[in-house]
Design an enzyme around this catalytic site. Structure first.
Site, PDB file in Angstrom:
ATOM      1  N   ASP A  33     -34.233  32.778 -23.117  1.00 45.50           N
ATOM      2  CA  ASP A  33     -33.020  33.217 -22.430  1.00 45.50           C
ATOM      3  C   ASP A  33     -33.008  34.744 -22.392  1.00 45.50           C
ATOM      4  O   ASP A  33     -33.517  35.395 -23.311  1.00 45.50           O
ATOM      5  CB  ASP A  33     -31.759  32.689 -23.135  1.00 45.50           C
ATOM      6  CG  ASP A  33     -30.600  32.588 -22.151  1.00 45.50           C
ATOM      7  OD1 ASP A  33     -30.251  31.460 -21.736  1.00 45.50           O
ATOM      8  OD2 ASP A  33     -30.040  33.649 -21.773  1.00 45.50           O
ATOM      9  N   ARG A 152     -28.593  15.600 -13.249  1.00 48.50           N
ATOM     10  CA  ARG A 152     -27.337  15.012 -12.760  1.00 48.50           C
ATOM     11  C   ARG A 152     -26.455  14.542 -13.919  1.00 48.50           C
ATOM     12  O   ARG A 152     -25.792  13.518 -13.835  1.00 48.50           O
ATOM     13  CB  ARG A 152     -27.635  13.865 -11.797  1.00 48.50           C
ATOM     14  CG  ARG A 152     -28.759  12.956 -12.261  1.00 48.50           C
ATOM     15  CD  ARG A 152     -28.784  11.631 -11.551  1.00 48.50           C
ATOM     16  NE  ARG A 152     -29.180  11.692 -10.158  1.00 48.50           N
ATOM     17  CZ  ARG A 152     -30.087  10.862  -9.610  1.00 48.50           C
ATOM     18  NH1 ARG A 152     -30.716   9.981 -10.350  1.00 48.50           N
ATOM     19  NH2 ARG A 152     -30.362  10.926  -8.330  1.00 48.50           N
ATOM     20  N   VAL A 153     -26.454  15.318 -15.015  1.00 53.08           N
ATOM     21  CA  VAL A 153     -25.682  14.895 -16.194  1.00 53.08           C
ATOM     22  C   VAL A 153     -24.196  15.242 -16.066  1.00 53.08           C
ATOM     23  O   VAL A 153     -23.814  16.140 -15.331  1.00 53.08           O
ATOM     24  CB  VAL A 153     -26.218  15.552 -17.485  1.00 53.08           C
ATOM     25  CG1 VAL A 153     -27.560  14.982 -17.859  1.00 53.08           C
ATOM     26  CG2 VAL A 153     -26.288  17.072 -17.343  1.00 53.08           C
ATOM     27  N   LYS A 204     -30.354  16.131  -4.761  1.00 55.36           N
ATOM     28  CA  LYS A 204     -29.329  16.704  -5.651  1.00 55.36           C
ATOM     29  C   LYS A 204     -28.147  17.248  -4.833  1.00 55.36           C
ATOM     30  O   LYS A 204     -26.976  17.018  -5.160  1.00 55.36           O
ATOM     31  CB  LYS A 204     -29.962  17.824  -6.481  1.00 55.36           C
ATOM     32  CG  LYS A 204     -28.978  18.668  -7.267  1.00 55.36           C
ATOM     33  CD  LYS A 204     -28.346  17.894  -8.389  1.00 55.36           C
ATOM     34  CE  LYS A 204     -27.183  18.668  -8.997  1.00 55.36           C
ATOM     35  NZ  LYS A 204     -26.473  17.894  -9.989  1.00 55.36           N
ATOM     36  N   ASN A 208     -23.900  15.668  -4.652  1.00 52.47           N
ATOM     37  CA  ASN A 208     -22.642  16.382  -4.858  1.00 52.47           C
ATOM     38  C   ASN A 208     -21.851  16.530  -3.560  1.00 52.47           C
ATOM     39  O   ASN A 208     -20.625  16.530  -3.577  1.00 52.47           O
ATOM     40  CB  ASN A 208     -22.904  17.743  -5.501  1.00 52.47           C
ATOM     41  CG  ASN A 208     -23.177  17.577  -6.986  1.00 52.47           C
ATOM     42  OD1 ASN A 208     -22.794  16.578  -7.581  1.00 52.47           O
ATOM     43  ND2 ASN A 208     -23.841  18.534  -7.585  1.00 52.47           N
ATOM     44  N   CYS A 258     -20.614  22.574  -9.750  1.00 53.72           N
ATOM     45  CA  CYS A 258     -21.568  21.756  -8.986  1.00 53.72           C
ATOM     46  C   CYS A 258     -20.975  21.328  -7.644  1.00 53.72           C
ATOM     47  O   CYS A 258     -21.434  21.771  -6.600  1.00 53.72           O
ATOM     48  CB  CYS A 258     -21.971  20.524  -9.799  1.00 53.72           C
ATOM     49  SG  CYS A 258     -23.019  20.926 -11.193  1.00 53.72           S
ATOM     50  N   ARG A 327     -14.395  26.714 -15.244  1.00 57.96           N
ATOM     51  CA  ARG A 327     -15.217  27.304 -14.176  1.00 57.96           C
ATOM     52  C   ARG A 327     -14.843  26.768 -12.790  1.00 57.96           C
ATOM     53  O   ARG A 327     -14.766  25.570 -12.597  1.00 57.96           O
ATOM     54  CB  ARG A 327     -16.705  27.049 -14.451  1.00 57.96           C
ATOM     55  CG  ARG A 327     -17.189  27.891 -15.609  1.00 57.96           C
ATOM     56  CD  ARG A 327     -18.669  27.725 -15.837  1.00 57.96           C
ATOM     57  NE  ARG A 327     -19.005  26.401 -16.343  1.00 57.96           N
ATOM     58  CZ  ARG A 327     -20.261  25.993 -16.529  1.00 57.96           C
ATOM     59  NH1 ARG A 327     -21.261  26.784 -16.253  1.00 57.96           N
ATOM     60  NH2 ARG A 327     -20.498  24.800 -17.004  1.00 57.96           N
TER      61      ARG A 327
HETATM   62  N1  LIG Z   1     -24.006  22.371 -16.090  1.00 60.98           N
HETATM   63  C1  LIG Z   1     -24.136  21.231 -15.413  1.00 60.98           C
HETATM   64  O1  LIG Z   1     -23.401  20.280 -15.633  1.00 60.98           O
HETATM   65  C2  LIG Z   1     -25.216  21.077 -14.358  1.00 60.98           C
HETATM   66  C3  LIG Z   1     -25.499  19.811 -13.869  1.00 60.98           C
HETATM   67  C4  LIG Z   1     -26.512  19.644 -12.959  1.00 60.98           C
HETATM   68  C5  LIG Z   1     -27.246  20.761 -12.526  1.00 60.98           C
HETATM   69  N2  LIG Z   1     -26.937  22.008 -13.005  1.00 60.98           N
HETATM   70  C6  LIG Z   1     -27.752  23.129 -12.538  1.00 60.98           C
HETATM   71  O2  LIG Z   1     -28.596  23.572 -13.604  1.00 60.98           O
HETATM   72  C7  LIG Z   1     -28.819  24.987 -13.517  1.00 60.98           C
HETATM   73  C8  LIG Z   1     -28.413  25.648 -14.811  1.00 60.98           C
HETATM   74  O3  LIG Z   1     -27.025  25.451 -14.988  1.00 60.98           O
HETATM   75  P1  LIG Z   1     -26.294  25.688 -16.383  1.00 60.98           P
HETATM   76  O4  LIG Z   1     -24.945  25.092 -16.258  1.00 60.98           O
HETATM   77  O5  LIG Z   1     -27.192  25.270 -17.505  1.00 60.98           O
HETATM   78  O6  LIG Z   1     -26.202  27.295 -16.383  1.00 60.98           O
HETATM   79  P2  LIG Z   1     -25.699  28.242 -17.588  1.00 60.98           P
HETATM   80  O7  LIG Z   1     -25.081  29.416 -16.949  1.00 60.98           O
HETATM   81  O8  LIG Z   1     -24.952  27.448 -18.593  1.00 60.98           O
HETATM   82  O9  LIG Z   1     -27.063  28.683 -18.310  1.00 60.98           O
HETATM   83  C9  LIG Z   1     -28.091  29.386 -17.691  1.00 60.98           C
HETATM   84  C10 LIG Z   1     -28.764  30.291 -18.714  1.00 60.98           C
HETATM   85  O10 LIG Z   1     -29.886  30.908 -18.068  1.00 60.98           O
HETATM   86  C11 LIG Z   1     -30.024  32.227 -18.581  1.00 60.98           C
HETATM   87  N3  LIG Z   1     -30.883  32.989 -17.681  1.00 60.98           N
HETATM   88  C12 LIG Z   1     -30.576  33.646 -16.537  1.00 60.98           C
HETATM   89  N4  LIG Z   1     -31.678  34.189 -15.993  1.00 60.98           N
HETATM   90  C13 LIG Z   1     -32.720  33.870 -16.798  1.00 60.98           C
HETATM   91  C14 LIG Z   1     -34.124  34.127 -16.775  1.00 60.98           C
HETATM   92  N5  LIG Z   1     -34.694  34.798 -15.790  1.00 60.98           N
HETATM   93  N6  LIG Z   1     -34.862  33.652 -17.780  1.00 60.98           N
HETATM   94  C15 LIG Z   1     -34.314  32.935 -18.783  1.00 60.98           C
HETATM   95  N7  LIG Z   1     -33.000  32.676 -18.871  1.00 60.98           N
HETATM   96  C16 LIG Z   1     -32.222  33.126 -17.883  1.00 60.98           C
HETATM   97  C17 LIG Z   1     -28.596  32.705 -18.725  1.00 60.98           C
HETATM   98  O11 LIG Z   1     -28.499  33.776 -19.643  1.00 60.98           O
HETATM   99  C18 LIG Z   1     -27.891  31.418 -19.226  1.00 60.98           C
HETATM  100  O12 LIG Z   1     -27.838  31.366 -20.639  1.00 60.98           O
HETATM  101  C19 LIG Z   1     -28.017  25.453 -12.299  1.00 60.98           C
HETATM  102  O13 LIG Z   1     -28.839  25.468 -11.170  1.00 60.98           O
HETATM  103  C20 LIG Z   1     -26.959  24.370 -12.145  1.00 60.98           C
HETATM  104  O14 LIG Z   1     -26.476  24.286 -10.827  1.00 60.98           O
HETATM  105  C21 LIG Z   1     -25.958  22.187 -13.927  1.00 60.98           C
END
Ligand SMILES: NC(=O)c1ccc[n+]([C@@H]2O[C@H](COP(=O)([O-])OP(=O)(O)OC[C@H]3O[C@@H](n4cnc5c(N)ncnc54)[C@H](O)[C@@H]3O)[C@@H](O)[C@H]2O)c1
Length: 404
Positions: A33, A152-153, A204, A208, A258, A327
């Site tokens: 991260d 898709r959690v 995906k 949504n 999402c 959010r």
């Molecule tokens: N949260 C959900 O329920 C959910 C569900 C399905 C899909 N998604 C998708 O999954 C992806 C991640 O979502 P999330 O909710 O985990 O995001 P998040 O913001 O919780 O976490 C992302 C992390 O990535 C880090 N980051 C940013 N740039 C980086 C880099 N270059 N290298 C390493 N780390 C880096 C950030 O510091 C952060 O901690 C998104 O595309 C989101 O749309 C999320």
């Protein structure tokens, strides 16, 4: 311990639970991260996000030495990307995090590696990242596998769903799809469905968008029914008695990171074609403005009738029932808009948050008798039993006797 090393880029709501689950199968995982405090927290065996059962799992795999966090990428066999994909400008997808994560991986890539994007991404992203990789490392062409596998959690059930949900896996070629399927088989019990990268990316977005369109139908109905003086909750419950009709519930709008975001990834690329998808986004956004106007007109009427401004309780701030996640929350937008206008005496209640740095929260149980108008913005289960003599505006159906 399996002789496999995995790098997970991004340790947020998706990356951290996935990294911990993979590690729990005896696979060494390096979690990357860009946020040093996230890295430090995880290396202490702690977590920085709220998700049931995640703390114990992370503590366990960190103590066993299977999960280590860092800001510097090491060489591995499999690289996964779960970094944010927000939008920018006029709802254009912003791929800067996916691209920077890809560029951080490139110097470490070697023959036989598997590169997988999990971040929700516009169609063609996997191909775009492959081009970036082969521009920098042309000698790897045909020698590494590249795939897309969306997540898709459901927040709150992430650990269970990561393991049990079906996954859609799309490689840039058949060999990549197979390599990715073999990898996910180590920790996913759900079915693994093969396709190509483009279809997996679109899948995906479509999941949504489908939810968004269905909610927009319910929200549009709620506005029509308000004008027609029909109880929309009762109407929907009756219509749903039809064996092939299943209308969703209307609300204050659509929030979260999402459903309120992903449809734009289709609209921005297919501007002429994505008519229903765009309209659904606009209706769901408009519903929040409509709610704000309803509250304001009710407050004005109260003032005219009583010769004083009302005290208004806003019930719920989260983006959906029974969670603490704010959010993209439409309820929060309602609260922020009314707070900014500074014309109203407002009390805010969010039973899923103990406290907030930004908002002065009130215990909803102590509100009765203190407010003139109670506005239900989110159908939290706590509100079902709340009784009040005040004027009620229910935008989420928590008080409507639609099961009568
Ligand atoms: N949260 C959900 O329920 C959910 C569900 C399905 C899909 N998604 C998708 O999954 C992806 C991640 O979502 P999330 O909710 O985990 O995001 P998040 O913001 O919780 O976490 C992302 C992390 O990535 C880090 N980051 C940013 N740039 C980086 C880099 N270059 N290298 C390493 N780390 C880096 C950030 O510091 C952060 O901690 C998104 O595309 C989101 O749309 C999320």
């Amino acid at each position: 311990m399996l002789d496999l090393k995995v790098v997970m880029m991004g340790l947020g709501y998706i990356g951290l639970p996935t990294a911990a689950l993979i590690a729990s199968r005896g696979i060494r995982v390096q979690g990357i991260d860009v946020n040093q405090s996230v890295v430090d927290t995880i290396n202490e065996g702690k977590i920085h996000i709220a998700e049931p059962a995640l703390d114990g799992l992370v503590k366990h795999v960190v103590e066993k030495g299977l999960l280590k966090a860092s800001i510097i990428v090491e060489t591995a066999d499999v690289y996964l990307i779960a970094v944010p994909t927000p939008f920018k400008g006029d709802h254009e997808p912003d791929l800067k995090y996916v691209e920077s994560a890809t560029r951080m991986i490139i110097p470490n890539l070697k023959e036989g590696n598997l590169f997988i994007i999990e971040s929700t991404s516009p169609v063609g992203t996997t191909d775009k990242m492959a081009k970036i990789i082969f521009e920098e490392r042309p000698e790897l062409k045909g020698k590494i596998n590249i795939a897309y596998c969306p997540e898709r959690v459901l927040p709150g059930k992430v650990i269970y769903e990561l393991e049990h949900n079906d996954r859609v896996i799309g490689g840039l070629d058949g060999e990549s799809t197979k390599a990715a399927k073999d990898f996910y088989r180590h920790f996913v019990k759900g079915e693994l469905h093969s396709t190509n990268a483009k279809t997996a990316e679109m899948c995906k977005l479509v999941e949504n968008s489908s939810r968004d369109v269905s909610i927009a139908f319910a929200n549009e109905l709620s506005i029509i029914c308000d004008k027609a003086d029909i109880n929309v909750w009762k109407l929907i419950s009756l219509a749903n008695k039809h064996p092939r009709v299943n209308i969703l519930q209307p609300g204050t709008g659509v929030g979260g990171h999402c459903i309120a975001v992903d449809p734009w990834f289709i609209v921005s690329e297919f501007k002429k074609e994505a008519i229903i998808i765009r309209n659904a986004r606009e209706i769901n956004n408009y519903k929040t403005d409509w709610v704000i106007e309803k509250i304001k007109s009710t407050a004005l009427q109260f003032e005219l009738d009583n010769n004083r401004k009302p005290t208004i309780a806003l019930m719920g701030l989260a983006f959906k029932p029974d969670i603490d996640d704010l959010r993209e929350s439409p309820a929060l937008l309602v609260a922020d808009t009314l707070l900014t206008e500074n014309k109203y005496d407002l009390l805010l209640a969010e039973p899923n948050l103990e406290e907030s740095k930004k908002y002065n929260l009130t215990d909803y149980e102590l509100l009765d008798g203190k407010v003139d108008i109670v506005v239900y913005l989110v159908a939290h289960k706590e509100f079902r039993g709340f009784r009040t003599e005040s004027l009620v505006l229910d935008f989420c159906g928590v008080k409507s006797n639609y099961f009568e």
